[in-house]
Write a protein that holds these residues in place. Structure first.
Motif, PDB file in Angstrom:
ATOM      1  N   VAL A 170       0.890  -1.348   0.212  1.00 10.34           N
ATOM      2  CA  VAL A 170       0.318  -0.025   0.293  1.00 10.34           C
ATOM      3  C   VAL A 170       0.637   1.377   0.282  1.00 10.34           C
ATOM      4  CG1 VAL A 170      -2.184   1.153   1.260  1.00 10.34           C
ATOM      5  CG2 VAL A 170      -2.077  -0.951   1.410  1.00 10.34           C
ATOM      6  N   VAL A 171       0.927   1.411  -0.856  1.00 12.75           N
ATOM      7  CA  VAL A 171       2.024   3.275  -1.047  1.00 12.75           C
ATOM      8  C   VAL A 171       1.002   4.509  -1.524  1.00 12.75           C
ATOM      9  CG1 VAL A 171       2.783   1.993  -2.608  1.00 12.75           C
ATOM     10  CG2 VAL A 171       1.783   3.360  -3.548  1.00 12.75           C
ATOM     11  N   THR A 172       1.270   5.892  -1.043  1.00 12.83           N
ATOM     12  CA  THR A 172       0.645   7.010  -1.350  1.00 12.83           C
ATOM     13  C   THR A 172       1.424   8.069  -2.099  1.00 12.83           C
ATOM     14  OG1 THR A 172       2.256   7.621   0.564  1.00 12.83           O
ATOM     15  CG2 THR A 172       0.211   7.348   1.108  1.00 12.83           C
ATOM     16  N   ASP A 173       2.222   7.091  -3.028  1.00 14.48           N
ATOM     17  CA  ASP A 173       2.988   8.022  -4.172  1.00 14.48           C
ATOM     18  C   ASP A 173       3.462   6.435  -5.090  1.00 14.48           C
ATOM     19  OD1 ASP A 173       4.341   9.443  -5.876  1.00 14.48           O
ATOM     20  OD2 ASP A 173       5.301  10.479  -4.529  1.00 14.48           O
ATOM     21  N   LEU A 174       2.970   6.540  -6.541  1.00 11.95           N
ATOM     22  CA  LEU A 174       3.946   5.872  -7.519  1.00 11.95           C
ATOM     23  C   LEU A 174       5.502   5.300  -7.506  1.00 11.95           C
ATOM     24  CD1 LEU A 174       1.117   5.270  -9.896  1.00 11.95           C
ATOM     25  CD2 LEU A 174       1.547   4.295  -8.082  1.00 11.95           C
ATOM     26  N   VAL A 175       6.350   7.030  -7.436  1.00 14.86           N
ATOM     27  CA  VAL A 175       7.620   7.406  -7.264  1.00 14.86           C
ATOM     28  C   VAL A 175       7.947   6.042  -6.593  1.00 14.86           C
ATOM     29  CG1 VAL A 175       9.580   8.866  -6.765  1.00 14.86           C
ATOM     30  CG2 VAL A 175       6.976   9.879  -7.715  1.00 14.86           C
ATOM     31  N   GLU A 176       6.986   5.503  -5.133  1.00 13.58           N
ATOM     32  CA  GLU A 176       7.604   4.280  -4.049  1.00 13.58           C
ATOM     33  C   GLU A 176       8.147   2.898  -5.134  1.00 13.58           C
ATOM     34  OE1 GLU A 176       5.370   4.243  -0.971  1.00 13.58           O
ATOM     35  OE2 GLU A 176       5.540   6.713  -1.259  1.00 13.58           O
ATOM     36  N   TRP A 177       7.318   3.019  -5.967  1.00 13.14           N
ATOM     37  CA  TRP A 177       7.507   1.920  -6.804  1.00 13.14           C
ATOM     38  C   TRP A 177       8.066   1.851  -8.048  1.00 13.14           C
ATOM     39  CZ3 TRP A 177       5.907  -2.519  -4.405  1.00 13.14           C
ATOM     40  CH2 TRP A 177       6.022  -4.028  -5.472  1.00 13.14           C
ATOM     41  N   PRO A 178       9.004   1.209  -8.035  1.00 12.58           N
ATOM     42  CA  PRO A 178      10.376   1.010  -8.743  1.00 12.58           C
ATOM     43  C   PRO A 178       9.758   0.609 -10.547  1.00 12.58           C
ATOM     44  CG  PRO A 178      10.668   0.126  -7.463  1.00 12.58           C
ATOM     45  CD  PRO A 178       9.527   0.160  -6.797  1.00 12.58           C
ATOM     46  N   SER A 183       2.418 -11.062 -10.070  1.00 13.54           N
ATOM     47  CA  SER A 183       2.986 -11.481  -8.950  1.00 13.54           C
ATOM     48  C   SER A 183       2.886 -10.700  -7.757  1.00 13.54           C
ATOM     49  CB  SER A 183       4.156 -12.304  -8.677  1.00 13.54           C
ATOM     50  OG  SER A 183       5.438 -10.870  -8.865  1.00 13.54           O
ATOM     51  N   GLN A 184       2.619  -8.965  -8.001  1.00 17.15           N
ATOM     52  CA  GLN A 184       2.225  -8.580  -7.194  1.00 17.15           C
ATOM     53  C   GLN A 184       0.910  -7.747  -7.178  1.00 17.15           C
ATOM     54  OE1 GLN A 184       6.482  -6.778  -7.582  1.00 17.15           O
ATOM     55  NE2 GLN A 184       7.285  -8.113  -6.569  1.00 17.15           N
ATOM     56  N   VAL A 185       1.006  -6.457  -5.799  1.00 13.91           N
ATOM     57  CA  VAL A 185      -0.183  -6.491  -5.911  1.00 13.91           C
ATOM     58  C   VAL A 185       0.228  -4.541  -5.176  1.00 13.91           C
ATOM     59  CG1 VAL A 185      -2.681  -5.191  -5.370  1.00 13.91           C
ATOM     60  CG2 VAL A 185      -2.329  -7.947  -5.976  1.00 13.91           C
ATOM     61  N   VAL A 186      -0.458  -3.326  -6.394  1.00 10.87           N
ATOM     62  CA  VAL A 186       0.367  -2.073  -5.146  1.00 10.87           C
ATOM     63  C   VAL A 186      -1.094  -1.311  -5.303  1.00 10.87           C
ATOM     64  CG1 VAL A 186       1.111   0.146  -6.032  1.00 10.87           C
ATOM     65  CG2 VAL A 186       2.423  -2.172  -6.829  1.00 10.87           C
ATOM     66  N   VAL A 187      -1.270  -1.263  -4.354  1.00 15.87           N
ATOM     67  CA  VAL A 187      -3.071   0.318  -4.118  1.00 15.87           C
ATOM     68  C   VAL A 187      -2.543   1.325  -3.580  1.00 15.87           C
ATOM     69  CG1 VAL A 187      -4.914   0.153  -2.686  1.00 15.87           C
ATOM     70  CG2 VAL A 187      -3.585  -2.408  -2.982  1.00 15.87           C
ATOM     71  N   LEU A 188      -2.704   2.223  -4.220  1.00 15.14           N
ATOM     72  CA  LEU A 188      -1.772   3.453  -4.274  1.00 15.14           C
ATOM     73  C   LEU A 188      -3.375   4.242  -3.333  1.00 15.14           C
ATOM     74  CD1 LEU A 188      -0.162   6.137  -4.541  1.00 15.14           C
ATOM     75  CD2 LEU A 188      -2.047   5.742  -6.902  1.00 15.14           C
ATOM     76  N   VAL A 189      -3.105   4.881  -2.128  1.00 19.72           N
ATOM     77  CA  VAL A 189      -4.288   5.386  -1.312  1.00 19.72           C
ATOM     78  C   VAL A 189      -3.628   6.441  -1.193  1.00 19.72           C
ATOM     79  CG1 VAL A 189      -5.583   3.577  -0.791  1.00 19.72           C
ATOM     80  CG2 VAL A 189      -3.214   4.425  -0.282  1.00 19.72           C
ATOM     81  N   LYS A 190      -4.269   7.638  -0.772  1.00 13.15           N
ATOM     82  CA  LYS A 190      -4.424   9.037  -0.335  1.00 13.15           C
ATOM     83  C   LYS A 190      -3.278   8.409   1.419  1.00 13.15           C
ATOM     84  CE  LYS A 190      -7.819  10.889  -2.147  1.00 13.15           C
ATOM     85  NZ  LYS A 190      -9.463  12.064  -1.913  1.00 13.15           N
ATOM     86  N   THR A 191      -2.520   9.645   1.587  1.00 14.98           N
ATOM     87  CA  THR A 191      -1.562   9.476   2.773  1.00 14.98           C
ATOM     88  C   THR A 191      -2.343   9.694   4.055  1.00 14.98           C
ATOM     89  OG1 THR A 191       0.129  10.560   1.383  1.00 14.98           O
ATOM     90  CG2 THR A 191      -0.010  10.558   4.008  1.00 14.98           C
ATOM     91  N   ASN A 192      -3.288  10.896   3.997  1.00 14.62           N
ATOM     92  CA  ASN A 192      -4.141   9.907   5.144  1.00 14.62           C
ATOM     93  C   ASN A 192      -5.142   8.719   5.337  1.00 14.62           C
ATOM     94  OD1 ASN A 192      -5.612  10.830   3.213  1.00 14.62           O
ATOM     95  ND2 ASN A 192      -7.308  12.241   4.842  1.00 14.62           N
ATOM     96  N   GLU A 193      -5.012   7.788   4.509  1.00 15.34           N
ATOM     97  CA  GLU A 193      -5.630   6.821   3.846  1.00 15.34           C
ATOM     98  C   GLU A 193      -5.089   6.008   4.963  1.00 15.34           C
ATOM     99  OE1 GLU A 193      -9.105   8.881   0.647  1.00 15.34           O
ATOM    100  OE2 GLU A 193      -7.882   7.070  -0.246  1.00 15.34           O
ATOM    101  N   ARG A 194      -3.934   5.988   4.389  1.00 16.23           N
ATOM    102  CA  ARG A 194      -3.415   4.384   4.144  1.00 16.23           C
ATOM    103  C   ARG A 194      -3.334   3.154   5.346  1.00 16.23           C
ATOM    104  NH1 ARG A 194       2.003   2.592   5.333  1.00 16.23           N
ATOM    105  NH2 ARG A 194       3.080   1.159   3.523  1.00 16.23           N
ATOM    106  N   PRO A 195      -3.364   4.493   6.295  1.00 17.42           N
ATOM    107  CA  PRO A 195      -3.389   3.489   7.889  1.00 17.42           C
ATOM    108  C   PRO A 195      -4.616   2.970   8.124  1.00 17.42           C
ATOM    109  CG  PRO A 195      -2.306   6.039   8.525  1.00 17.42           C
ATOM    110  CD  PRO A 195      -2.833   5.545   7.245  1.00 17.42           C
ATOM    111  N   GLU A 196      -5.541   3.091   7.723  1.00 14.44           N
ATOM    112  CA  GLU A 196      -7.470   2.450   7.748  1.00 14.44           C
ATOM    113  C   GLU A 196      -7.516   1.639   6.746  1.00 14.44           C
ATOM    114  OE1 GLU A 196     -11.630   3.617   7.028  1.00 14.44           O
ATOM    115  OE2 GLU A 196     -10.197   5.390   7.219  1.00 14.44           O
ATOM    116  N   VAL A 197      -6.121   1.983   5.282  1.00 18.14           N
ATOM    117  CA  VAL A 197      -6.490   0.967   4.447  1.00 18.14           C
ATOM    118  C   VAL A 197      -5.692  -0.335   4.843  1.00 18.14           C
ATOM    119  CG1 VAL A 197      -5.665   0.001   2.188  1.00 18.14           C
ATOM    120  CG2 VAL A 197      -7.117   2.495   2.183  1.00 18.14           C
TER     121      VAL A 197
END
Length: 113
Positions: free
Chosen positions: A7-15, A81-95
């Motif tokens: 679960v990421v908040t920015d796609l820059v985090e994913w290579p 083989s992987q799933v990336v979920v992009l959410v808003k920063t404030n939603e990450r803990p809840e997701v």
């Protein structure tokens, strides 16, 4: 067999090099992914009907992840083989909390930081 989920908040985090092996769940369109799925809006009925109600007990994201796992096992669509979920920063803990509490998601996916 478990798939990885992040679960990421920015796609820059994913290579970029790893995107062709991953499914992106997001409202934002981006290129290079094995597949993209729109992130569902939260259910307006969430926790209003009571324990065991089918529309209150499973979030749309959990249902999408169940379908992705089934597609992976059955070989439907492009392999991933992987799933990336992009959410808003404030939603990450809840997701993250929601996914970690879902028994089927925990059984099928390995969480990555």
């Amino acid at each position: 067999m478990q798939l990885s989920v992040c679960v990421v908040t920015d796609l820059v985090e994913w290579p970029v090099a790893r995107r062709s092996e991953a499914v992106l769940i997001s409202d934002q369109e981006d290129e290079g992914w094995a597949r993209q799925v729109s992130l569902p809006p939260p259910s307006p009925f969430r926790k209003t009907h009571g324990a065991g109600c089918s529309c209150c007990s499973r979030e749309g994201l959990s249902v999408i992840m169940a379908q992705l796992f089934q597609d992976h096992v059955l070989g439907v669509g492009q392999s991933f083989s992987q799933v990336v979920v992009l959410v808003k920063t404030n939603e990450r803990p809840e997701v993250l909390s929601m996914l970690e509490q879902d028994v089927l998601v925990r059984a099928r996916y390995r969480f990555q930081a």
